[in-house]
Design a protein around this motif. Sequence first.
Motif, PDB file in Angstrom:
ATOM      1  N   SER A 153       0.816  -1.215   0.000  1.00 13.77           N
ATOM      2  CA  SER A 153       0.000   0.000   0.000  1.00 13.77           C
ATOM      3  C   SER A 153       0.852   1.269   0.000  1.00 13.77           C
ATOM      4  O   SER A 153       0.486   2.272  -0.630  1.00 13.77           O
ATOM      5  CB  SER A 153      -0.940   0.010   1.209  1.00 13.77           C
ATOM      6  OG  SER A 153      -0.209  -0.099   2.420  1.00 13.77           O
ATOM      7  N   ASN A 154       2.001   1.229   0.690  1.00 12.96           N
ATOM      8  CA  ASN A 154       2.844   2.430   0.742  1.00 12.96           C
ATOM      9  C   ASN A 154       3.534   2.725  -0.587  1.00 12.96           C
ATOM     10  O   ASN A 154       4.102   3.794  -0.773  1.00 12.96           O
ATOM     11  CB  ASN A 154       3.866   2.321   1.876  1.00 12.96           C
ATOM     12  CG  ASN A 154       4.845   1.175   1.679  1.00 12.96           C
ATOM     13  OD1 ASN A 154       4.603   0.281   0.882  1.00 12.96           O
ATOM     14  ND2 ASN A 154       5.939   1.199   2.415  1.00 12.96           N
ATOM     15  N   GLU A 155       3.481   1.762  -1.513  1.00 11.14           N
ATOM     16  CA  GLU A 155       4.067   1.970  -2.835  1.00 11.14           C
ATOM     17  C   GLU A 155       3.064   2.554  -3.821  1.00 11.14           C
ATOM     18  O   GLU A 155       3.452   3.008  -4.904  1.00 11.14           O
ATOM     19  CB  GLU A 155       4.603   0.640  -3.387  1.00 11.14           C
ATOM     20  CG  GLU A 155       5.705   0.011  -2.557  1.00 11.14           C
ATOM     21  CD  GLU A 155       6.112  -1.353  -3.084  1.00 11.14           C
ATOM     22  OE1 GLU A 155       7.081  -1.414  -3.865  1.00 11.14           O
ATOM     23  OE2 GLU A 155       5.437  -2.353  -2.719  1.00 11.14           O
ATOM     24  N   PHE A 156       1.790   2.519  -3.438  1.00 13.21           N
ATOM     25  CA  PHE A 156       0.761   3.077  -4.318  1.00 13.21           C
ATOM     26  C   PHE A 156       0.626   4.572  -3.999  1.00 13.21           C
ATOM     27  O   PHE A 156      -0.215   5.003  -3.218  1.00 13.21           O
ATOM     28  CB  PHE A 156      -0.570   2.353  -4.110  1.00 13.21           C
ATOM     29  CG  PHE A 156      -1.634   2.734  -5.106  1.00 13.21           C
ATOM     30  CD1 PHE A 156      -1.450   2.508  -6.460  1.00 13.21           C
ATOM     31  CD2 PHE A 156      -2.817   3.314  -4.677  1.00 13.21           C
ATOM     32  CE1 PHE A 156      -2.428   2.863  -7.386  1.00 13.21           C
ATOM     33  CE2 PHE A 156      -3.802   3.670  -5.594  1.00 13.21           C
ATOM     34  CZ  PHE A 156      -3.609   3.442  -6.943  1.00 13.21           C
ATOM     35  N   THR A 157       1.493   5.363  -4.603  1.00 12.29           N
ATOM     36  CA  THR A 157       1.587   6.790  -4.288  1.00 12.29           C
ATOM     37  C   THR A 157       1.021   7.650  -5.417  1.00 12.29           C
ATOM     38  O   THR A 157       1.029   7.251  -6.590  1.00 12.29           O
ATOM     39  CB  THR A 157       3.050   7.189  -4.051  1.00 12.29           C
ATOM     40  OG1 THR A 157       3.797   6.989  -5.272  1.00 12.29           O
ATOM     41  CG2 THR A 157       3.669   6.354  -2.932  1.00 12.29           C
TER      42      THR A 157
END
Length: 223
Positions: A153-157
């Motif tokens: 999720s933290n890579e979906f920026t």
Amino acid sequence: MLGKRAERFFEIAINQDEDYKFLAGNLQIIHEKQTLGEFDFFLKEKASNQIFHVELVYKFYVYDPDFENELDCWIGPNRKDSLIRKIKRLKEHQLPLLFREESSDSLKKFQLNPESIQQKVCFKANLFIPKRFQHQTFLHINNDCIVGFWIHSNEFTKAEYGSFQFYSPKKKNWPIEPEQNQTWKNFDEINSEIEYLFQHKKAALLWMKKDTQTFERFFVVWW
């Protein structure tokens, strides 16, 4: 649900095939009010009269590199399933069911003799690999089954994905190609849907439209 839809499509395909005859499908084996298992399909090859017991598998797996062995790495996007577990169940339960005594009466109704039946597995998979592994070749699977990537999720920026359009299909529609979709959402709209799925510990399959000709499929996982 995905498996049942795949079975219906398989049955339609067989009924339209000139080389095979559909004999039986979804044949449950019930003994003393307990369901022991189910046979997916029995088919007859018209040219040879050979009868086949076919188990159909339709799965979505992501590759988790934290496991040591390659085959162990293929797991369900919500970590509730795995390729190894499915293979083990096929070998130890679904295929041996043909030769169990409790199956004999049901098979006789269709004039099926286990000793003359060949068993086959039709294993269809949609595989998603970590984005950084996109150019890697895997030794123990059919690499043509790789259809997309997955990210945390933290890579979906917004910085990387904010200019694209998205859609998150219901699970029953996961097999559809994204090019067929007509409804698209922006980054903020799809991010709200992802957060809702994460609250229920469900990974989000996304279709991404980069332009009118370029589409991608990927999972955003909650774990």
